[in-house]
Write a protein that holds these residues in place. Structure first.
Motif, PDB file in Angstrom:
ATOM      1  N   ILE A  67      -5.181  -2.895   4.288  1.00 42.99           N
ATOM      2  CA  ILE A  67      -4.687  -2.034   5.664  1.00 42.99           C
ATOM      3  C   ILE A  67      -4.984  -2.760   6.637  1.00 42.99           C
ATOM      4  O   ILE A  67      -6.437  -2.909   6.734  1.00 42.99           O
ATOM      5  CB  ILE A  67      -5.226  -0.740   5.232  1.00 42.99           C
ATOM      6  CG1 ILE A  67      -4.512  -0.100   4.264  1.00 42.99           C
ATOM      7  CG2 ILE A  67      -4.745   0.003   6.715  1.00 42.99           C
ATOM      8  CD1 ILE A  67      -5.032   1.564   4.090  1.00 42.99           C
ATOM      9  N   VAL A  76       0.909  -1.193   0.067  1.00 43.09           N
ATOM     10  CA  VAL A  76       0.160  -0.014   0.061  1.00 43.09           C
ATOM     11  C   VAL A  76       0.913   1.197  -0.052  1.00 43.09           C
ATOM     12  O   VAL A  76       2.076   1.072   0.802  1.00 43.09           O
ATOM     13  CB  VAL A  76      -0.940   0.014   1.436  1.00 43.09           C
ATOM     14  CG1 VAL A  76      -1.795   1.471   1.258  1.00 43.09           C
ATOM     15  CG2 VAL A  76      -1.786  -1.153   1.205  1.00 43.09           C
ATOM     16  N   GLY A 102      -4.804  -5.689  -1.828  1.00 44.59           N
ATOM     17  CA  GLY A 102      -3.932  -5.050  -0.795  1.00 44.59           C
ATOM     18  C   GLY A 102      -4.630  -4.640   0.248  1.00 44.59           C
ATOM     19  O   GLY A 102      -5.986  -4.748   0.311  1.00 44.59           O
ATOM     20  N   LEU A 109      -4.142   1.615  -2.659  1.00 48.21           N
ATOM     21  CA  LEU A 109      -4.256  -0.133  -2.472  1.00 48.21           C
ATOM     22  C   LEU A 109      -4.278  -0.798  -3.929  1.00 48.21           C
ATOM     23  O   LEU A 109      -5.243  -0.649  -4.713  1.00 48.21           O
ATOM     24  CB  LEU A 109      -5.391  -0.566  -1.630  1.00 48.21           C
ATOM     25  CG  LEU A 109      -5.349   0.015  -0.019  1.00 48.21           C
ATOM     26  CD1 LEU A 109      -5.961   1.387   0.229  1.00 48.21           C
ATOM     27  CD2 LEU A 109      -6.467  -0.940   0.619  1.00 48.21           C
TER      28      LEU A 109
END
Length: 299
Positions: free
Chosen positions: A147, A123, A145, A141
């Protein structure tokens, strides 16, 4: 002038004030300089302010309006929750914002469905503006991807998905007294109420989380390449007790308890969160913001 640069093997371009600016170093390429490897994500200390003499002719009205509104909204003591009126005003501005307002376009190579993503592509994040009271950040992202699940202590956060499709899962802590009465689990597990577990597709409404509600602990998983604009008020600050913590969630039924009938009736809406060390996949590549500027005017 056009310059092509690779970000994780993907070439991207960007527009600024009508001129094309080459994307440099990493996936979105706002940066001209060496990427800053952030051991701890979401901490943004620098401010990028443009002198009026160097500002391009076209400054997106929405971005400037967002900055002015944030400065007004987050002028109180750190951790002050904005009023409902201020929240509504910020949401109205963010709801109307488009990728072009921060120098992005949906036809950039990074956002194309056929974009071949390298394994373990990180990211990427960039800071549009940051001060003690609030920050404006962009997160990019790649497909798949993540977070990871993380919290926002004493913070109010506005998230606007500008491009792409992503899955968002979020939790709020259950009252600590209720949690302790329900089940005597090891201290690393804490009961949380699931607030969201949905797929969002841009354009969509802005989501808001508060210090104690709205899904303060959340996780983003990109289905397609995504761009997310975040307003954090106030920003993360370890010195001020707003450090970022990470979590692993476990199904509520993972710890059965016959006396927890009050919650058991709707157990799909709860989970146990375990605080963990920063996951490897939470590390981000930081790049300089070279999108449309913000003009810092006198109060």
């Amino acid at each position: 002038m056009k310059r092509d640069n690779n970000i994780g093997g993907v070439s991207i371009e960007m527009e600024q004030g009508g001129d094309r600016v080459g994307h440099v170093n990493k996936v979105i390429g706002y940066g001209k300089r060496v990427i800053v490897k952030k051991r701890k994500p979401y901490h943004h200390h620098h401010r990028r302010i443009h002198n009026k003499k160097t500002v391009p002719n076209k400054v997106p009205k929405a971005l400037q309006e967002l900055f002015v509104s944030c400065r007004e909204t987050f002028k109180g003591p750190g951790g002050t929750v904005p009023s409902p009126q201020d929240v509504q005003k910020l949401c109205h501005i963010l709801d109307s914002m488009k990728p072009e307002d921060v120098g992005l376009r949906s036809d950039l190579q990074f956002f194309k469905p056929e974009n071949i993503v390298k394994e373990n592509q990180r990211v990427t994040c960039t800071t549009i503006y940051s001060c003690e009271n609030f920050s404006l950040c962009l997160f990019f992202l790649p497909a798949k991807g993540v977070i990871p699940l993380h919290n926002h202590p004493e913070m109010t956060v506005f998230s606007k998905l500008l491009l792409g499709q992503m899955h968002i899962k979020s939790y709020d802590w259950v009252d600590s007294e209720v949690s302790h009465n329900l089940l005597h689990q090891p201290s690393q597990f804490r009961l949380a109420r699931l607030k969201a577990n949905n797929v969002f597709t841009a354009p969509c409404d802005t989501s808001v989380l508060y210090p104690q509600s709205g899904g303060n602990i959340h996780e983003f998983t990109a289905i397609t390449p995504c761009a997310v604009l975040d307003v954090l008020g106030p920003p993360y600050s370890k010195d001020d007790g707003r450090d970022c913590s990470f979590y692993r969630d476990h199904p509520y039924t993972a710890f059965p308890n016959g006396e927890s009938g009050k919650v058991k009736e709707e157990n799909d809406s709860y989970g146990w969160l375990e605080e963990i060390e920063m996951p490897e996949n939470s590390q981000m590549d930081g790049i300089e913001y070279l999108g449309p500027p913000i003009i810092e005017t006198a109060l």
